[in-house]
Motif scaffolding. Structure first.
Motif, PDB file in Angstrom:
ATOM      1  N   VAL A   1     -17.714  15.311 111.185  1.00  0.00           N
ATOM      2  CA  VAL A   1     -16.580  14.249 111.627  1.00  0.00           C
ATOM      3  C   VAL A   1     -16.145  14.074 110.189  1.00  0.00           C
ATOM      4  O   VAL A   1     -16.781  13.187 108.991  1.00  0.00           O
ATOM      5  CB  VAL A   1     -16.655  12.887 112.611  1.00  0.00           C
ATOM      6  CG1 VAL A   1     -15.661  11.618 112.254  1.00  0.00           C
ATOM      7  CG2 VAL A   1     -16.984  13.514 113.943  1.00  0.00           C
ATOM      8  N   LYS A   2     -14.649  13.589 109.315  1.00  0.00           N
ATOM      9  CA  LYS A   2     -14.060  13.393 108.248  1.00  0.00           C
ATOM     10  C   LYS A   2     -14.422  14.013 107.217  1.00  0.00           C
ATOM     11  O   LYS A   2     -14.063  13.932 105.988  1.00  0.00           O
ATOM     12  CB  LYS A   2     -14.297  12.066 108.053  1.00  0.00           C
ATOM     13  CG  LYS A   2     -13.757  10.620 109.116  1.00  0.00           C
ATOM     14  CD  LYS A   2     -13.466   9.490 108.065  1.00  0.00           C
ATOM     15  CE  LYS A   2     -13.733   8.649 109.318  1.00  0.00           C
ATOM     16  NZ  LYS A   2     -11.814   8.918 109.973  1.00  0.00           N
TER      17      LYS A   2
ATOM     18  N   SER B   1     -14.481  22.508 109.080  1.00  0.00           N
ATOM     19  CA  SER B   1     -14.942  20.731 109.470  1.00  0.00           C
ATOM     20  C   SER B   1     -16.509  20.907 109.768  1.00  0.00           C
ATOM     21  O   SER B   1     -16.920  21.500 110.343  1.00  0.00           O
ATOM     22  CB  SER B   1     -13.988  20.535 110.303  1.00  0.00           C
ATOM     23  OG  SER B   1     -14.806  19.158 110.184  1.00  0.00           O
TER      24      SER B   1
ATOM     25  N   SER C   1      -7.280  17.764 110.269  1.00  0.00           N
ATOM     26  CA  SER C   1      -7.570  16.129 110.265  1.00  0.00           C
ATOM     27  C   SER C   1      -8.694  15.963 111.316  1.00  0.00           C
ATOM     28  O   SER C   1      -9.336  17.345 112.531  1.00  0.00           O
ATOM     29  CB  SER C   1      -6.543  14.881 110.878  1.00  0.00           C
ATOM     30  OG  SER C   1      -7.262  14.470 111.356  1.00  0.00           O
ATOM     31  N   ARG C   2      -9.924  15.285 111.317  1.00  0.00           N
ATOM     32  CA  ARG C   2     -11.446  15.006 111.509  1.00  0.00           C
ATOM     33  C   ARG C   2     -11.630  14.024 112.268  1.00  0.00           C
ATOM     34  O   ARG C   2     -12.872  13.343 111.596  1.00  0.00           O
ATOM     35  CB  ARG C   2     -12.415  16.296 111.713  1.00  0.00           C
ATOM     36  CG  ARG C   2     -13.217  16.411 112.936  1.00  0.00           C
ATOM     37  CD  ARG C   2     -13.631  18.204 113.101  1.00  0.00           C
ATOM     38  NE  ARG C   2     -14.834  17.858 114.401  1.00  0.00           N
ATOM     39  CZ  ARG C   2     -15.683  18.521 113.693  1.00  0.00           C
ATOM     40  NH1 ARG C   2     -16.330  19.540 112.955  1.00  0.00           N
ATOM     41  NH2 ARG C   2     -16.856  18.565 114.987  1.00  0.00           N
ATOM     42  N   GLU C   3     -11.341  13.261 113.124  1.00  0.00           N
ATOM     43  CA  GLU C   3     -11.535  11.787 113.190  1.00  0.00           C
ATOM     44  C   GLU C   3     -11.867  12.125 114.201  1.00  0.00           C
ATOM     45  O   GLU C   3     -13.083  10.499 114.380  1.00  0.00           O
ATOM     46  CB  GLU C   3     -10.337  10.816 113.711  1.00  0.00           C
ATOM     47  CG  GLU C   3      -9.246  11.006 113.121  1.00  0.00           C
ATOM     48  CD  GLU C   3      -9.363  10.421 111.301  1.00  0.00           C
ATOM     49  OE1 GLU C   3     -10.338   9.511 111.598  1.00  0.00           O
ATOM     50  OE2 GLU C   3      -8.985  10.886 110.297  1.00  0.00           O
ATOM     51  N   LYS C   4     -12.558  12.703 115.148  1.00  0.00           N
ATOM     52  CA  LYS C   4     -13.924  12.986 116.024  1.00  0.00           C
ATOM     53  C   LYS C   4     -14.254  13.617 116.274  1.00  0.00           C
ATOM     54  O   LYS C   4     -13.944  14.955 115.627  1.00  0.00           O
ATOM     55  CB  LYS C   4     -12.875  12.233 117.833  1.00  0.00           C
ATOM     56  CG  LYS C   4     -12.711  10.819 117.639  1.00  0.00           C
ATOM     57  CD  LYS C   4     -12.770  10.438 119.105  1.00  0.00           C
ATOM     58  CE  LYS C   4     -11.855   8.977 119.144  1.00  0.00           C
ATOM     59  NZ  LYS C   4     -10.859   8.826 120.855  1.00  0.00           N
ATOM     60  N   LYS C   5     -15.398  14.096 116.643  1.00  0.00           N
ATOM     61  CA  LYS C   5     -16.573  15.398 116.937  1.00  0.00           C
ATOM     62  C   LYS C   5     -16.002  16.610 117.448  1.00  0.00           C
ATOM     63  O   LYS C   5     -15.861  17.514 117.075  1.00  0.00           O
ATOM     64  CB  LYS C   5     -17.689  15.066 117.146  1.00  0.00           C
ATOM     65  CG  LYS C   5     -18.394  16.452 117.155  1.00  0.00           C
ATOM     66  CD  LYS C   5     -20.457  15.436 117.086  1.00  0.00           C
ATOM     67  CE  LYS C   5     -21.803  16.796 117.157  1.00  0.00           C
ATOM     68  NZ  LYS C   5     -22.256  16.157 117.330  1.00  0.00           N
TER      69      LYS C   5
END
Lengths: 118, 118
Positions: free
Chosen positions: A52-53, A49, A67-71
């Protein structure tokens, strides 16, 4: 000091279970990576990633999602664990740099999670 | 496609002996980076060195030295006067810039396990 942490060092799950592996870095890195390590094969990239996102498939994404919702946090998800996913999982992070000949980024790794699927 | 080969799977030496780890890489890119990582029994990969494709100077850091030869596509690593604490798995890795991620994707060799006996 560089710090990448992973939620568990050892994990035992049963076939068919949904498994979450968590990785947190405190270096404000943009890029994060998930690898699996198997004897004789070295490390192979599953997903990465760069924001984020945002996510990109690596060399062996089948059977995994991320999943990457926060840095600072990057999660690896095994939707339905299978025995062939028994492995060591390593998370890494790095800065996102401007392109250029001199540009490089060193990936810093967490301690790994040894997952056994029975 | 990139490839990294570490032909030696395991090397056993007695303390104070020198040990050289071989690394041969393949890539069609002219800009790339080479890395060595150490993985002690604790599991975490520790960054040792990176070298870009335009810098063929050899490097020495304490008891560690690296020999980069583009003509033979090799990036070998020597530990001089080995110590028991050098016992670990050592990985050589090749990195190609990823435009979208503005970072580098690492391709690892299979690793060489070094056992230093007292």
């Amino acid at each position: 000091d560089v710090k990448v942490t992973q939620s568990s060092r050892y994990l035992v799950k049963r076939t068919g279970e949904k498994v979450f592996l968590e990785c947190v870095q405190d270096m404000d890195h943009e890029n994060m990576f998930w690898y699996r390590q198997d004897p004789g094969l070295g490390l192979r990239l599953i997903y990465f990633s760069y924001d984020v996102k945002m996510k990109e498939k690596g060399d062996i994404p089948e059977g995994y999602s991320v999943s990457r919702e926060k840095k600072e946090r990057f999660s690896l998800i095994l939707e339905s664990a299978s025995t062939n996913q028994t492995s060591m999982y390593l998370c890494a992070s790095s800065f996102r740099l401007a392109l250029g000949i001199a540009a490089t980024d060193t990936q810093y790794f967490g301690p790994g999670t040894r997952l056994t699927v029975l | 496609a990139q490839k990294v080969t570490q032909a030696q799977t395991e090397i056993s030496v007695v303390e104070k002996e020198d040990v050289t780890l071989d690394c041969v890489y393949e890539t069609r890119d002219t800009t790339y980076y080479l890395f060595w990582y150490k993985q002690p029994p604790s599991g975490e990969l520790v960054f040792l060195i990176r070298r870009n494709s335009f810098d063929e100077q050899n490097e020495i850091s304490g008891r560690y030295s690296w020999n980069f030869q583009k003509s033979t596509s090799s990036f070998n690593f020597t530990i001089t006067a080995s110590q028991v604490v050098d016992s670990a798995v050592y990985f050589c890795a090749l990195s190609i810039p990823m435009i979208k991620a503005a970072g580098n994707k690492l391709t690892f060799g299979g690793g060489t396990r070094v056992l230093v006996k007292p």
